[in-house]
Design a protein around this motif. Structure first.
Motif, PDB file in Angstrom:
ATOM      1  N   ILE A   1       0.689  -1.001   0.040  1.00  0.00           N
ATOM      2  CA  ILE A   1       0.544  -0.376  -0.548  1.00  0.00           C
ATOM      3  C   ILE A   1       1.007   1.038   0.152  1.00  0.00           C
ATOM      4  O   ILE A   1       0.710   2.139  -0.209  1.00  0.00           O
ATOM      5  CB  ILE A   1      -0.860   0.030   1.293  1.00  0.00           C
ATOM      6  CG1 ILE A   1      -1.976  -0.826   1.087  1.00  0.00           C
ATOM      7  CG2 ILE A   1      -2.027   1.124   1.557  1.00  0.00           C
ATOM      8  CD1 ILE A   1      -2.795  -1.192   0.038  1.00  0.00           C
ATOM      9  N   THR A   2       1.816   0.754   0.490  1.00  0.00           N
ATOM     10  CA  THR A   2       2.663   2.333   0.748  1.00  0.00           C
ATOM     11  C   THR A   2       3.353   2.750  -0.242  1.00  0.00           C
ATOM     12  O   THR A   2       3.552   3.829  -1.108  1.00  0.00           O
ATOM     13  CB  THR A   2       3.782   2.257   1.898  1.00  0.00           C
ATOM     14  OG1 THR A   2       3.058   2.157   3.248  1.00  0.00           O
ATOM     15  CG2 THR A   2       4.943   3.350   1.908  1.00  0.00           C
ATOM     16  N   SER A   3       3.403   1.598  -1.192  1.00  0.00           N
ATOM     17  CA  SER A   3       4.727   1.324  -2.725  1.00  0.00           C
ATOM     18  C   SER A   3       3.299   2.135  -3.640  1.00  0.00           C
ATOM     19  O   SER A   3       3.654   3.144  -4.910  1.00  0.00           O
ATOM     20  CB  SER A   3       4.795   0.448  -3.632  1.00  0.00           C
ATOM     21  OG  SER A   3       5.724  -0.796  -2.500  1.00  0.00           O
ATOM     22  N   VAL A   4       2.485   1.913  -3.831  1.00  0.00           N
ATOM     23  CA  VAL A   4       0.852   2.077  -3.814  1.00  0.00           C
ATOM     24  C   VAL A   4       0.980   3.962  -4.038  1.00  0.00           C
ATOM     25  O   VAL A   4       0.906   4.910  -4.844  1.00  0.00           O
ATOM     26  CB  VAL A   4      -0.174   2.409  -4.083  1.00  0.00           C
ATOM     27  CG1 VAL A   4      -1.950   2.403  -4.683  1.00  0.00           C
ATOM     28  CG2 VAL A   4      -0.620   0.528  -4.699  1.00  0.00           C
ATOM     29  N   ALA A   5       1.264   4.683  -2.973  1.00  0.00           N
ATOM     30  CA  ALA A   5       0.792   5.644  -2.382  1.00  0.00           C
ATOM     31  C   ALA A   5       2.309   6.261  -2.855  1.00  0.00           C
ATOM     32  O   ALA A   5       2.343   7.601  -3.282  1.00  0.00           O
ATOM     33  CB  ALA A   5       0.860   5.716  -1.171  1.00  0.00           C
ATOM     34  N   GLY A   6       3.826   5.886  -2.920  1.00  0.00           N
ATOM     35  CA  GLY A   6       4.472   7.052  -2.995  1.00  0.00           C
ATOM     36  C   GLY A   6       5.660   6.008  -3.486  1.00  0.00           C
ATOM     37  O   GLY A   6       6.741   6.444  -3.940  1.00  0.00           O
ATOM     38  N   SER A   7       5.535   5.372  -4.260  1.00  0.00           N
ATOM     39  CA  SER A   7       6.524   4.798  -4.325  1.00  0.00           C
ATOM     40  C   SER A   7       7.060   5.992  -5.818  1.00  0.00           C
ATOM     41  O   SER A   7       7.073   6.547  -6.889  1.00  0.00           O
ATOM     42  CB  SER A   7       6.788   3.657  -5.575  1.00  0.00           C
ATOM     43  OG  SER A   7       7.387   3.014  -6.383  1.00  0.00           O
ATOM     44  N   ALA A   8       8.701   5.876  -6.069  1.00  0.00           N
ATOM     45  CA  ALA A   8       9.327   6.969  -7.017  1.00  0.00           C
ATOM     46  C   ALA A   8       9.934   6.104  -8.128  1.00  0.00           C
ATOM     47  O   ALA A   8      10.608   6.706  -9.075  1.00  0.00           O
ATOM     48  CB  ALA A   8      10.655   7.625  -6.387  1.00  0.00           C
ATOM     49  N   ALA A   9       9.909   5.031  -7.782  1.00  0.00           N
ATOM     50  CA  ALA A   9      10.702   3.867  -8.668  1.00  0.00           C
ATOM     51  C   ALA A   9       9.617   4.483 -10.309  1.00  0.00           C
ATOM     52  O   ALA A   9       8.590   4.456 -10.395  1.00  0.00           O
ATOM     53  CB  ALA A   9      10.122   2.694  -8.825  1.00  0.00           C
TER      54      ALA A   9
END
Length: 205
Positions: free
Chosen positions: A139-147
């Motif tokens: 969920i954190t990745s969905v919110a803010g991944s910069a990849a």
């Protein structure tokens, strides 16, 4: 505040408390779904490690979000206009966060973007550095991944945002209302310190 059993019992009997409920609550993803997600990410990692250098970067669960997640909420247009979440902190109340730290996959520089990690689960304490269940990381990745993929599109919705990680759910994805309330209490108390503007609660009861 974190309540011990005695305090919870006293709270239940206070005359001004109209409703008291401390049932177990769980994250919305089942353990089977999380296992399938981890398997998919592992396969993608192997592909990236042996594939061409322009393959989409995969960072365990922390960067491997669906490519169309940001597009489905109109994020690319906002990102192109300069709205990336910069200057905003998001509080993620979930199972923790485990970004990939191997140099080959470390494209997100999560370290500088994660301002605090706290643990309010019954069997843990102090600073949270892992995510045994995996839901919080996804969920954190969905919110803010910069990849970014090979076309330069961000995998995350707010790639410029900062985060505070608040664990309220354990390695099985379960936690009590007391865990959640304690986590929310910390978020409110430290809102100004970390400039928290958004709180994410991906849970069901």
């Amino acid at each position: 505040a974190d309540l011990n059993p005695r305090q919870s019992e006293r709270l239940k009997h206070l005359p001004r408390v109209r409703s008291y409920d401390d049932r177990i609550v769980t994250t919305t993803a089942t353990r089977k779904q999380t296992a399938q997600m981890v398997a998919t990410v592992a396969a993608a990692q192997r592909s990236f490690a042996t594939g061409p250098t322009n393959s989409p970067p995969v960072q365990f669960l922390s960067s491997n979000t669906a490519p169309d997640t940001a597009a489905s909420v109109g994020a690319p247009a906002l990102q192109a206009a300069g709205t990336t979440g910069t200057g905003i902190t998001i509080a993620m109340l979930d199972t923790g966060f485990s970004p990939e730290t191997k140099p080959k996959f470390s494209y997100d520089t999560w370290g500088s973007r994660v301002l605090a990690r706290v643990d309010f689960t019954a069997t843990q304490g102090g600073t949270v550095v892992t995510d045994a269940y995996g839901h919080g990381t996804q969920i954190t990745s969905v919110a803010g991944s910069a990849a970014q993929d090979s076309s330069g599109n961000y995998y995350g919705i707010a790639p410029g945002a900062k985060f505070v990680i608040v664990r309220a759910f354990d390695a099985t994805g379960a936690g009590s209302y007391s865990n959640v309330i304690s986590g929310l209490g910390w978020i409110v108390a430290d809102q100004a310190k970390y400039n928290i503007r958004i709180v994410n609660l991906s849970l069901g009861a």
